[in-house]
Structures are given as C-alpha cells and as structure tokens.
Design an enzyme around this catalytic site. Structure first.
Site, short mmCIF file in Angstrom:
data_model
loop_
_atom_site.label_atom_id
_atom_site.label_comp_id
_atom_site.label_asym_id
_atom_site.label_seq_id
_atom_site.Cartn_x
_atom_site.Cartn_y
_atom_site.Cartn_z
N HIS A 1 -2.91 11.29 5.56
CA HIS A 1 -2.33 11.13 4.23
C HIS A 1 -2.27 12.49 3.53
O HIS A 1 -3.16 13.32 3.71
CB HIS A 1 -3.18 10.16 3.40
CG HIS A 1 -2.54 9.77 2.11
ND1 HIS A 1 -2.92 10.32 0.91
CD2 HIS A 1 -1.53 8.91 1.85
CE1 HIS A 1 -2.17 9.80 -0.06
NE2 HIS A 1 -1.33 8.93 0.48
N SER B 1 -2.83 -2.79 14.43
CA SER B 1 -2.11 -2.44 13.22
C SER B 1 -1.15 -3.54 12.82
O SER B 1 -0.66 -4.30 13.66
CB SER B 1 -1.33 -1.14 13.47
OG SER B 1 -0.51 -0.87 12.35
#
Lengths: 557, 557
Positions: A227, A449
């Site tokens: 991120h 995921s």
C-alpha cells in the site's frame, strides 16, 4: 506527497464522466442466464458444483490493447509509471454553507434546505451502496443499538492503557477489543500494546515508526505492491527504502528480497509484509521471508517485521479448517512440499500487525487495530526522551465510537460468524471468477483472497457506477460479506453488455493483460486463458496463480 | 514516543483512585451564596457588574506548597520534568468479548448482556458529560438529524479534490466546509488546499510535514507550551527542533525566539505558532513573530509558519467587535502602543492553519480542519516523487461523517451563532475566575481565552469527578458553550468544600503557584493575589496577565 504537478492539478482538470452519468446507463438487461439466485449462495453448494454449472470458456476473441483508456490507479497502490485519475473541481458540486437569516433562530427555509440536502444525500448513498463492488468495505452492518451514543463526544485521548482524566471515553471497549486480538495473534495480555486507529494507514505509519525507533538506521524493505502508505511512511520518517519486486500474483518475490537484503546487510532491516495486497489481494509468505532473513544472516535483533493485514489479516484466520483447508490453507511448494499458509502470530518474530476495522468487519467510518509488543513500546521509552508525552499513539485524540462498533460486531459474530462470512466471500469470489471466465474476460483470483482482478472495463460510466478500483489495465472487485450472488450476476451481465457496446457491431476485442495476470488468466487472442495458444519458442509457460514456493520470477512476455 | 520507562509501565501500575470514587463524594453542599442562576448568564450582564457582585478577596491563608500531591500532566503539554499520571490496568475493567453460544443465532442472553452493558455505559457517559470541565470539548450538540446516515460506510478516501471511484463519500460536504474556512482565513478557492482531519494532532503533523517538505533543512521552532504533537512531529520527521521559552501567560517569548532564530540563521525556520496553548490558552503574537523574523533577516522564502489553532483558532475570529474589542482584541504594548490582536489570515505570510472540529464546534468524535496554500501542495508535487500517490493527506482513508457534522453546525450557527457562543464562553470564564479569586484560590485567565488556570486541587477524586486536566501544580477548566453558570457554581462550591476537608480543621494552606501564574494571580500567603504583601527587597513585581508587548521575561521568584 503528490507524485507530479499535473496530478496535483487534477482538482481543476475537467475529466469528469460524473457519477450522475450512471443514471443514464440503461439497465434493460436480460435476466441472469442459467443461475438465478436471490440472495447469497446456499452454504451447501460446493465449488466443484459451481464449476460444473459454469464451465470455463476457452474461445477468446481477437486480441487488442485498450489504448484509448485513461488509466487510473485510484486505489493508490504503488506503480512506477504515472497514471491519471478521474478528477474534478469539487467546488462546483459542493454543498455551500450559508449564514442563517436571523440572529436567533434558524429559519424554516434553512431547515427545509438542509433537510432536503440530507434526504437527497441519503438517497444517493443508498444507491451507491447498492452498486459498490470495488473497495474492500463490508457495507452490511447494523449499529442501530449504538445510535443512542451518537450524542456523546467520546474521545480516547492518548494511550489506551493510561487513563486520561477526560471521562467520556470508551477504553473499556477498546481494551476488550484489543484483548480479543491478543488471543487471535497469540500474545499475552501483559506482553502486548495496541490501540484502535483511524484506519489501516495509521497502523502502517505506527508499525513502521516503531520499527524505525527500535532500529534507527534500519532500511525499509517492501514489495512494490505494498500500500502506498508504506512508502509514504518512509518519506515522512526519512528512512532509506528499498522496493522489492513482486510475482505476478502480487506476492513479494523472495528471490529479489534475498538479493536486496544481502546488498543492504550492513544495516538492520525493517520489513513490511502484506497479508492481502491492495490491488491483487496477494499474501506475502511470512515463513519464507523469515527463512530468507535467516539465510542472509539477519539475527532477530537486526530485523523488525510489520505485518500490513489491512483486509485479509482479519479474514485469513477464519478460513475454516476441513473442506477448505486443503484448497486454501495449504500451499504446495515447487519441490512438492505441502506447508501451511503463513499464519500471522506473535509466536513468530514479528514486531507489529495492523488491520482495518471498516473493511471486513464493517463500520460507518474508517478505523483499524494496531498491535505490537509491549517490549518495543518499553524500549522506546528507554531510548527516547519523548518530551513529556507518554502517548505512544500517532493521533492522540482518538475516535471513541470506533472501538464500540468493533466490540459490538466481535461480540455478535464471534469466530464462527466470521468463519461463515469468510467462507461465503471466498465462495462468491470464485463464483465471480468463473462467471467472468465464462464470459471470456481475463480474470485472476489469488488463493486465500476474495479480490477478483480482471480487465479494466472500457466504459467509464460503468466503472463509476460499480465503483471499481482500477490500476493500469486491470480493475478489481472485492467480494465482501455485503456482496451477494445476485449483485455479482447483475454486475457480470451488465459488464458483458457494456463491453459489447464498446465495440462496433459488438465485435469485442479482448485486451491483453498477460503482464498483470499471467498467461493462464489472460483472455486475449494470443493467450486465451489457460494458455491454449502455443508460446514463442523457448518461452516457458508460467501460471500466475499456481506459482507456489515463491521461487518463480515474473513471467516473461 | 514515551518519555520514561516507569511512565510507559503505568498500564500495570496501581495508582487508581478510580473514577467510580466520584460517587462517594457527597454533594451535600450549601446552595450558591449570593448568586443563584439557573442557566447561563443573561446576555446583558456586563463584566463590570459581575465584578461588583463578586469582589476579589485579598485575605489569603498561610502559604504552603502541596508537596504530597502526585502531579500529572494528563493534558500532555510539554514540560521538562517528568511527571506521573493516574494510570491503571485497563484489562480488569474492560468489557470482554465472548463467543456467541450458538452457531447461527445470537442468544437472548447475549443480547441482554450487551444491552445492559450499553445502557450502563450510556448512563455513565451522561453522568460524566454532566461534570466535565477540564477539556476543551463542546458537549452541547444535537446531530439527531444525521443519525439516518449512521448505517453508511462513508469514507473520503485520499484528497478531497480528487474524486476516488468509491461513491459512498461526503466530499460535497467536506469542500463546502473548506470553502467556508477559505472565507474565514482569506484565501481564494483556487489558492487553498485542505482537508478534514481526524483531530488537531493530524493537523499539526500535516502542517509541519508540509513545512519540512517546502524547507527540507529547516529547523522547527516552537514554544515549550506548544502541544506535544508538535515535538512528536519533529521526532517522527527527523527534524532539528528548538524549544523557545514562554512568558508566564504561556505566550511565546519573542526575546528568546529572536535569540534562537539568530543562532540558527544559517538554516531556514519552520515555526509553530499557537492560537491558544493547551494548558494556559495563551495566544502567540503572530505579528510580533513576523516582525522578529524580518528583523533577524529571514525573507519569506526562508521561513514557514504553521498556526496551531486547535481550540482558539475557531473562537478568536468571533470575538464580537464593539463592547468586547477594546478589552479583548486590542493589546497595549509596553511602549503604550495599542495594536490589534494577531489575526489569523493568509494575507500574512503563513503556510498552514489547523483547528479542531470537536472542540469549540462540538462533534461526537475528534476531527479537525487542516488548511494550507495550494502552491505548497503543488511545490511538493514538483519536488517529490511520492511513489504514485496523489494523496497529500496523512491518513488516506478518512471519516466521511465528520465533514457532515461540521457542515451541519456551520450552517445552523453561522458567524453570528459562533459569536454568541464565544461571548458567553468568555463571560462565563471571567465569572469562574472571579468566583475562584473570591474564594482565595490562585487563578489566572489570559486575554482572549476561556481557559481558567488555577491551583491543582489536592483531592484526586474531585479532579476525576470534574475531569480536570492538570500539569504540575496547576489545573485548568475550559469554559465551552456547554458549560453553564450553574455548573460553574456547583464546581466552585464543591472545590471550596473539598479544599477545606483536605486540611485538619479546615485550616487551608494555599499552595504557591507564582512560578506558574505570576504574583498577581498567586493566592499563597506570600503573594496573596494582586500582590498586597511586600516582595523581598530589590525584586520587581511582575504581573503575568498584563504583560503585553511580549518583551517581559518570566518573573523571578
């Protein structure tokens, strides 16, 4: 803090396919084809059954790149090439503040104006919540029981464990939540320190700051799919930072990591480990990273690991053992060795973990949990004269409502509730992947995921309507507990429709996204999913999603 | 981040005169003496009338220092000597999270448990809100009209002016609020950049970061009475920081500032200017600071000023012209020159301003406004490759409810509403000061402030009950719009009562706080308020609150 002049200037740029355009998008679509479901997927339907219903289509269309698209990486993940975003001048569309007419009383007119603004706003939020798919926020929560607290100014000033004199706080709830996480991550109550943050970014800023304070000349290592707040932290804190390559899955490339750790061996290492990257939802292999550190010769006093578990840090622990574990928990390395997925626990030499609270749990406003070892906070206090502040948080004044929201949901759902939610998310994510593949749309879904990555649609109004987060040539949908199969069906139908409309006479040209998702997942004419077209001589076929053991590099193309 | 081992360890320390003790404090007090008022002070009562009603008493008690008190600086302001705080192990009193009994349904028992926890908690919040006096939070707000929005996950991801694809945001409100502040602080819409923060600390962290990015080798100058987040920022950002002395009022000492700026002249200066310090509510003289910078030879390209207006930045602009301006807006310097109080405006060469939203305005959770010049954000984007992030905020994910709260109150109250609130606060603060002085309690109230500083009470239960913020030998009460005269009356009566009880046979020994508040305000036997007792030979009497022109140093004692 902003990457380029022209990007900062986008506030005044006129690129605006305004969100209201979405209204113009006709939804006169045929009903979902074979599968019509009203809400969620029944628990008993297995993935294999799903696959039988939805066979993966292999016949792709002629290949083409979508050169005419304005790429945005509104999700903000790190990418070396500069992208434009949809930006517009917000001044024009803002709700202005005007002076009340009279000195003492708010006039009826003003009241009516405000009520109408709020009513319209509420309506638009309802509409937008209905179509939202691109961000990992669980919009399915009901905190009606807590609305009685909204008229209190609840502020958890400073450290959760040092009571301030301000009485209107919620430390009792905050510490209750932290103790729950202490059990989850296996640290004793007197060995941890933590707090409820304002968001995942604050967790990363805190974890990396603790790392820097513990190892002041440490170099920060993070994969390029981390991120952006991780690299922002490095700049804020004036730390040396090294970007590590990623595999196609988005997972950190441990070969490159080993090389770079070896180069920087003279200094300690501060590592950011992703449990679910922002764009591809990839999980870095914590155990392999620890092995690499050992191999290169870093002893435990010479590295600090911060685990960024923003979204999946709270999902992975709840993947149910049993049916699911073979598929999702165990990973098979190249050598054939089956090993457990990298469990996050303080029994391993990690320094801190952060997760978001508004993502998988769901919360009206962003929040998160930051968790570290008490000894690090203690060591800070030994090394540092922090100018009479005993406040080891970043923000100081802290939202006291957030811990109560978390406390409420943790109590109501518990481990089992989360397990059910996680299972449904993973199942629905697979359902979405299969439906997209069936529609000959390039798509990738990582193990562990619920972030489904696919070709970036060409229609900007469609992207805005479904609020897809995009990066370069790919977009993603994050399947959260609030995402039902019905919603996914609507989404896929509409996507197919707008895709046809984007090309003359419906002659769809499938873009090549092999660099983003690998040959097995690219649906363009050259690759056609699972790679039925022969590759150029000498090139080895590599699958993005089955690459395990973290020893394969990026597929060449 | 933590100043001493023993302080960080307070989470496990057992110093806890628990807040529940407050219940044991009997409130069988006589009714307020001469003045019995039920709610607020009528607008037409002037301060002079008040003074006539409440003559300042001069006969102090025998002097003594309160050596047996455990000093806490729970408000966190900077102080060089290490203090202990009230700390306790929060694990014991926390609300535990337990697993739901059944797999599918929350049992009735669990529901009942949670409802009872919440009901008790709500009751305690009501009680605590009633007695709160020590923190600058306006608890008087009603956002009932906004409760309809609580079930939306509103997130203003990233930059307010760059729309993200996530549709459930409140940028329309945020930019409306920012435009209002643009008018207040006199910057054109296309010349400012700003955002709604999570709290005043985030504003300081941002402002100082912008300063550092504009002047990378700049030295940070801030008075020692600045909020601790200013020095925390310096440490986080690895900046050189210089602490500047303060006058007794808490205002920055411009003589010392000039000396230090001269010493550091080789490098640019980044200055933090306080509009209302945390402990004493002192307002730094921005105009004088600008003059000092000019005199020492800093051109505008070699300094950056961040204005920390956490509380009073939002009150000062609303001090009503007319009756009040002579007393509160104009300041008389030593040379007799009358000048305007330092108005905060971007017409002066300042770089950024931050204010809190949950303080004077009132909000369920902490929030704030950060405001800077567009050119600084642009210059960042020119100088800095910020790794594909166009997000110039600190937090990234941002609470979308906060801007709506602010928008709502700004619309309802407007300038005039704030003016009324400010007037009432200043008037009530003076009322409190007079009542304390009358009761022979050492007390100080700065011009332009509603923060009343007084002797730290000896009774810890009383401090906790009234949630007083303490630092060393002083405590303060911050008179906010939610503080009525009735509340102040109750407070003073009770303080007098517990003070008597703290000494054998009610023989009250008044502590000397001359170093904190000056001779004119100290009520101990040596000083007796306004200094009626002769001082030792050769020592000059200096008043803390009337020292203007910022050229008097700390009183010697």
């Amino acid at each position: 803090m902003v990457s380029a002049v022209e990007e900062a200037a986008t506030r005044c740029v006129t690129l605006p396919p305004s969100p209201v355009l979405k209204a113009s998008l006709k939804r006169s679509l045929p009903p979902p084809m074979s599968l019509v479901m009203t809400d969620g997927l029944p628990d008993e339907i297995s993935l294999d059954n799903l696959k039988a219903v939805l066979p993966t289509s292999k016949n792709g269309e002629s290949g083409a790149t979508n050169g005419n698209v304005k790429y945005g990486d509104s999700h903000g993940a790190v990418k070396s090439n500069k992208n434009f975003v949809l930006g517009r001048d917000m001044h024009g569309s803002s709700f202005k503040i005007t002076e009340p007419d009279h000195d003492d009383e708010v006039t009826g007119e003003k009241d009516a104006y405000m009520a109408s603004v709020l009513a319209r706003y509420r309506k638009s939020l309802t509409e937008k919540s209905k179509y939202h798919l691109g961000y990992p926020y669980n919009l399915d929560f009901d905190y009606g029981a807590l609305s009685q607290l909204q008229h209190f100014s609840i502020n958890n000033l400073g450290d959760p464990f040092i009571e301030s004199n301000y009485g209107v706080h919620s430390r009792q709830f905050e510490v209750g939540v932290l103790d729950w996480f202490a059990r989850l991550w296996e640290l004793e109550k007197d060995e941890y320190w933590g707090y409820i943050t304002n968001c995942g970014t604050e967790g990363n800023l805190h974890g990396i700051l603790v790392g820097r304070e513990v190892l002041p000349d440490g170099i920060l290592y993070a994969s390029r799919d981390s991120h952006y707040s991780v690299f922002k932290a490095a700049r804020m804190y004036r730390m040396e930072a090294v970007k590590v390559d990623t595999l196609l899955s988005g997972e950190i490339d441990c070969v490159d990591l080993e090389r770079k750790l070896t180069e920087g061996k003279d200094k300690p290492a501060i590592l950011n480990v992703n449990i679910g990257t922002t764009v591809k939802g990839a999980v870095d292999d914590l155990d392999l990273i620890l092995k690499v550190l050992e191999r290169v010769g870093y002893t435990e006093d010479r590295f600090y690991i911060h685990v960024d578990g923003a979204l999946f840090g709270l999902m992975m622990p709840f993947v149910k053992k049993g049916t699911w574990d073979l598929r999702y928990i165990r990973k098979k390395s190249l050598s054939g060795e089956v090993h457990e997925a990298p469990k996050v626990t303080f029994k391993k030499p990690i320094g801190s973990v952060s997760v978001s609270g508004h993502k998988f749990i769901g919360c009206p406003m962003p929040c998160g949990v930051q968790f570290t070892r008490m000894k690090h906070i203690n060591s800070l206090s030994r090394n540092v004269e922090y100018l009479a502040s005993r406040d080891a948080t970043i923000m100081g004044s802290r939202n006291g409502h957030a811990p109560i929201f978390l406390w409420y949901t943790l109590n109501r759902k518990g481990y089992r509730g989360f397990q059910k939610d996680v299972q449904r998310c993973l199942r629905n994510a697979h359902y979405l992947k299969e439906r997209l593949r069936e529609a000959k749309i390039g798509v990738m879904l990582n193990e562990l995921s619920s972030t489904v990555v696919f070709e970036r649609p060409l229609d900007e109004a469609f992207i805005l309507k479904w609020q897809l987060a995009c990066q370069g040539k790919i977009a993603h949908a994050v399947v959260m507990p609030s995402v039902t199969v019905e919603k996914l069906d609507n989404f896929v139908e509409e996507l197919i429709e707008v895709r046809k409309r984007s090309f003359p006479e419906g002659n769809v040209k499938i873009p090549c996204i092999v660099e983003e998702v690998g040959v097995q997942n690219c649906a363009c004419s050259l690759h056609r999913g699972a790679g039925t077209i022969p590759l150029p001589k000498g090139e080895k076929r590599v699958s993005a999603c089955v690459q395990n053991g973290n020893s394969i590099n990026r597929a060449s193309h």
